[in-house]
Every structure is written in C-alpha cells, then in structure tokens.
Design a protein around this motif. Structure first.
Motif, PDB file in Angstrom:
ATOM      1  N   ILE A  11      39.036  57.900  50.393  1.00 32.33           N
ATOM      2  CA  ILE A  11      39.620  57.821  51.692  1.00 32.33           C
ATOM      3  C   ILE A  11      38.712  57.431  52.747  1.00 32.33           C
ATOM      4  CG2 ILE A  11      39.103  60.146  52.483  1.00 32.33           C
ATOM      5  CD1 ILE A  11      42.073  60.193  53.588  1.00 32.33           C
ATOM      6  N   VAL A  12      37.442  57.594  52.683  1.00 29.30           N
ATOM      7  CA  VAL A  12      36.292  56.941  53.405  1.00 29.30           C
ATOM      8  C   VAL A  12      35.375  55.912  52.897  1.00 29.30           C
ATOM      9  CG1 VAL A  12      36.263  59.320  54.758  1.00 29.30           C
ATOM     10  CG2 VAL A  12      34.772  59.131  52.536  1.00 29.30           C
ATOM     11  N   ALA A  13      35.618  55.326  51.915  1.00 27.22           N
ATOM     12  CA  ALA A  13      34.981  54.263  51.194  1.00 27.22           C
ATOM     13  C   ALA A  13      35.392  53.204  51.911  1.00 27.22           C
ATOM     14  CB  ALA A  13      35.183  54.309  49.717  1.00 27.22           C
ATOM     15  N   GLY A  14      34.195  52.112  51.801  1.00 25.59           N
ATOM     16  CA  GLY A  14      34.532  50.622  52.110  1.00 25.59           C
ATOM     17  C   GLY A  14      34.768  50.200  53.589  1.00 25.59           C
ATOM     18  N   LEU A  62      34.855  64.441  61.197  1.00 24.28           N
ATOM     19  CA  LEU A  62      36.023  63.919  60.832  1.00 24.28           C
ATOM     20  C   LEU A  62      36.154  63.320  59.369  1.00 24.28           C
ATOM     21  CD1 LEU A  62      38.724  62.623  61.445  1.00 24.28           C
ATOM     22  CD2 LEU A  62      37.545  60.627  62.560  1.00 24.28           C
ATOM     23  N   ALA A  63      35.167  62.919  58.690  1.00 23.74           N
ATOM     24  CA  ALA A  63      34.852  62.430  57.471  1.00 23.74           C
ATOM     25  C   ALA A  63      35.202  63.493  56.669  1.00 23.74           C
ATOM     26  CB  ALA A  63      33.698  61.673  57.380  1.00 23.74           C
ATOM     27  N   GLN A  64      34.554  64.616  56.844  1.00 24.51           N
ATOM     28  CA  GLN A  64      34.629  65.975  56.175  1.00 24.51           C
ATOM     29  C   GLN A  64      36.009  66.319  56.123  1.00 24.51           C
ATOM     30  OE1 GLN A  64      32.014  68.373  58.328  1.00 24.51           O
ATOM     31  NE2 GLN A  64      30.205  67.686  57.176  1.00 24.51           N
ATOM     32  N   GLU A  65      36.654  66.301  57.208  1.00 23.48           N
ATOM     33  CA  GLU A  65      38.042  66.640  57.171  1.00 23.48           C
ATOM     34  C   GLU A  65      38.978  65.579  56.203  1.00 23.48           C
ATOM     35  OE1 GLU A  65      38.201  68.818  61.582  1.00 23.48           O
ATOM     36  OE2 GLU A  65      39.195  66.905  61.445  1.00 23.48           O
ATOM     37  N   ILE A  66      38.649  64.382  56.597  1.00 20.80           N
ATOM     38  CA  ILE A  66      39.383  63.315  55.942  1.00 20.80           C
ATOM     39  C   ILE A  66      39.242  63.724  54.299  1.00 20.80           C
ATOM     40  CG2 ILE A  66      39.753  60.855  55.440  1.00 20.80           C
ATOM     41  CD1 ILE A  66      39.431  60.492  58.306  1.00 20.80           C
ATOM     42  N   ALA A  67      38.125  63.896  53.879  1.00 27.69           N
ATOM     43  CA  ALA A  67      37.703  64.103  52.434  1.00 27.69           C
ATOM     44  C   ALA A  67      38.391  65.139  51.979  1.00 27.69           C
ATOM     45  CB  ALA A  67      36.170  64.264  52.315  1.00 27.69           C
ATOM     46  N   ALA A  68      38.516  66.391  52.703  1.00 31.35           N
ATOM     47  CA  ALA A  68      39.186  67.731  52.168  1.00 31.35           C
ATOM     48  C   ALA A  68      40.612  67.152  52.084  1.00 31.35           C
ATOM     49  CB  ALA A  68      38.921  68.623  53.184  1.00 31.35           C
ATOM     50  N   SER A  69      41.162  66.525  53.083  1.00 25.89           N
ATOM     51  CA  SER A  69      42.366  66.492  53.082  1.00 25.89           C
ATOM     52  C   SER A  69      42.788  65.492  51.717  1.00 25.89           C
ATOM     53  CB  SER A  69      42.936  65.580  54.248  1.00 25.89           C
ATOM     54  OG  SER A  69      44.276  65.098  54.269  1.00 25.89           O
ATOM     55  N   SER A  70      41.961  64.452  51.443  1.00 30.18           N
ATOM     56  CA  SER A  70      42.128  63.837  50.261  1.00 30.18           C
ATOM     57  C   SER A  70      42.109  64.614  48.797  1.00 30.18           C
ATOM     58  CB  SER A  70      41.066  62.672  50.320  1.00 30.18           C
ATOM     59  OG  SER A  70      41.321  61.680  49.052  1.00 30.18           O
ATOM     60  N   GLN A  71      41.143  65.604  48.810  1.00 32.99           N
ATOM     61  CA  GLN A  71      41.049  66.244  47.718  1.00 32.99           C
ATOM     62  C   GLN A  71      42.318  67.088  47.659  1.00 32.99           C
ATOM     63  OE1 GLN A  71      38.717  66.395  45.402  1.00 32.99           O
ATOM     64  NE2 GLN A  71      39.526  68.018  44.314  1.00 32.99           N
ATOM     65  N   LYS A  72      42.805  67.812  48.545  1.00 37.53           N
ATOM     66  CA  LYS A  72      44.077  68.440  48.616  1.00 37.53           C
ATOM     67  C   LYS A  72      45.385  67.504  48.305  1.00 37.53           C
ATOM     68  CE  LYS A  72      47.091  71.394  51.628  1.00 37.53           C
ATOM     69  NZ  LYS A  72      47.569  71.853  52.890  1.00 37.53           N
ATOM     70  N   LEU A  73      45.243  66.295  48.549  1.00 39.12           N
ATOM     71  CA  LEU A  73      46.483  65.645  48.132  1.00 39.12           C
ATOM     72  C   LEU A  73      46.376  65.177  46.814  1.00 39.12           C
ATOM     73  CD1 LEU A  73      46.489  62.906  50.906  1.00 39.12           C
ATOM     74  CD2 LEU A  73      48.166  64.682  50.647  1.00 39.12           C
ATOM     75  N   MET A  74      45.005  65.039  46.106  1.00 38.70           N
ATOM     76  CA  MET A  74      44.854  64.760  44.651  1.00 38.70           C
ATOM     77  C   MET A  74      45.406  66.154  43.921  1.00 38.70           C
ATOM     78  SD  MET A  74      41.283  63.789  42.822  1.00 38.70           S
ATOM     79  CE  MET A  74      40.549  65.433  43.132  1.00 38.70           C
ATOM     80  N   VAL A  75      44.811  67.321  44.441  1.00 38.06           N
ATOM     81  CA  VAL A  75      45.441  68.298  43.664  1.00 38.06           C
ATOM     82  C   VAL A  75      46.888  68.479  43.547  1.00 38.06           C
ATOM     83  CG1 VAL A  75      45.064  71.002  43.762  1.00 38.06           C
ATOM     84  CG2 VAL A  75      43.132  69.284  44.085  1.00 38.06           C
ATOM     85  N   GLN A  76      47.516  68.288  44.814  1.00 34.77           N
ATOM     86  CA  GLN A  76      48.952  68.670  44.699  1.00 34.77           C
ATOM     87  C   GLN A  76      49.579  67.298  43.749  1.00 34.77           C
ATOM     88  OE1 GLN A  76      49.631  67.932  49.027  1.00 34.77           O
ATOM     89  NE2 GLN A  76      49.548  69.962  49.527  1.00 34.77           N
ATOM     90  N   TYR A  77      49.050  66.375  43.850  1.00 33.08           N
ATOM     91  CA  TYR A  77      49.547  65.387  42.827  1.00 33.08           C
ATOM     92  C   TYR A  77      49.568  65.682  41.627  1.00 33.08           C
ATOM     93  CZ  TYR A  77      50.513  61.221  40.335  1.00 33.08           C
ATOM     94  OH  TYR A  77      50.998  60.408  39.491  1.00 33.08           O
TER      95      TYR A  77
END
Length: 203
Positions: A11-14, A62-77
């Motif tokens: 989510i924070v790459a590139g 903000l980057a930390q929060e986005i990374a945590a949100s991404s991890q949560k989405l991945m786990v849910q999927y």
C-alpha cells in the motif's frame, strides 16, 4: 482460487517525491560543472538533500496506519478465501461419500449434485475476485493519499529552504550523510498529520 497478492508494504510502495526546483543561498552546495553552449564548463552549484524512504515509511504515522489497514484487509481476505475453499471441499466430499455408499439412485441425481458443485465453485471464484478488486481499489486510494500527503509537505517544507532537489536515498549509489533530512521531514510530517476521528461506539 489464488491467494491475495497483498502485503502491508504494497500500500505504500512505489511512491515518488519529484524534485523541487528553487535557488536559495546559505545551504551546503554540491559543486557541478555543466557544459555551456560553446562546449566549455561553467562552475555552478546545486543544493541537494535526500530522504531515506524506508525510514520515512516506518516512522510516519500515516504510513504506519495505512500499512496496518493493508494487513487487516489481507487477513480478512485470507479468512474469506479459506471459508470458500472449505465450503467447496465439503461439497466435493459429500458427493464422494454418496458415491461410495451408493446413495445416488440415478445418474440425474448425481449430475444434479455435480452441477451444484460447479455452480458453487464458480460463485466462490467470482466472490473472491470481487473482494480482491475492492481491496486493490482501497490500496490505490490509500497510496494516492500517502503520496499527496508527502508531496504537499515537501513542497511547503522546501519553500522555506530552497533546495534544488530532494531525492530518495534509494535513487542513488552514494549520498553524503550530512545531506540526510529524513528525521526533519518525518518530524514535520507527523507534526502536521491529524489522525481521523474514531467512529462513535455503537450503543
């Protein structure tokens, strides 16, 4: 069914901070000698600073929060994927059990279960594909949010400093450590960032 190719860092790459052109004295310059129109070299100076991108991502709230949100989405999927896979496996096992115990009284009954199995399998594939699309869309939104936040801050930050370029450390082979402004930028980003208000608890 494929695994979600989503990681917390995805989510924070590139992201890129483009160079900011501006001249101002009082900074420590790095001397360069570009060619002039007649082929001669003219001495000039360029003020460059750099940011350690990985450090910025690991320290910016903000980057930390986005990374945590991404991890949560991945786990849910992954949970949804396992659930769908289990449902399909159960249907297949039930068909096999009926065959082994001669429960099917007709070919039509057997084919009905097989058709239902194929239908459920296709429905699960479509569902997981839709979930992946939703996650990818959310990631893109958060990437733009992070990029805009960093670029906006860098523009304001450099307006009072006048560096000719601000680069990521990863974009070059070597930078003088004295040109590192990562800590200053991270501190400024965090000082300016306001976390979104938490939703009120449901009664």
């Amino acid at each position: 069914m494929t695994k979600a190719s989503i990681t917390a860092k995805a989510i924070v790459a590139g992201l890129a901070l483009g160079a900011v052109a501006c001249n101002q004295s009082g900074n420590q310059p790095a001397a360069v000698a570009p060619a002039t129109a007649n082929g001669e070299n003219a001495a000039t100076t360029i003020n460059i600073r750099y940011i350690d991108y990985d450090s910025l991502l690991s320290q910016y709230t903000l980057a930390q929060e986005i990374a945590a949100s991404s991890q949560k989405l991945m786990v849910q999927y992954q949970q949804q994927e396992r659930q769908k896979q289990q449902e399909i496996q159960n249907l297949g096992a039930e068909i096999e059990r009926k065959q082994q115990n001669n429960i099917y009284l007709s070919q039509q009954s057997f084919e009905s279960d097989v058709n239902n199995f194929n239908k459920k399998q296709n429905e699960a594939a479509r569902y997981l594909s839709a979930q992946q699309a939703k996650i990818n869309n959310e990631i893109n939104i958060q990437q733009r949010r992070l990029t805009d936040s960093i670029n906006s801050f860098i523009a304001d930050y450099n307006a009072t400093r006048g560096y000719d370029a601000i680069l990521f450390r990863e974009s070059g082979v070597f930078f003088n450590p004295e040109l590192n402004i990562t800590e200053e930028v991270v501190n400024g980003l965090n000082a300016r960032y306001t976390a979104p208000a938490s939703a009120p608890a449901k009664k």
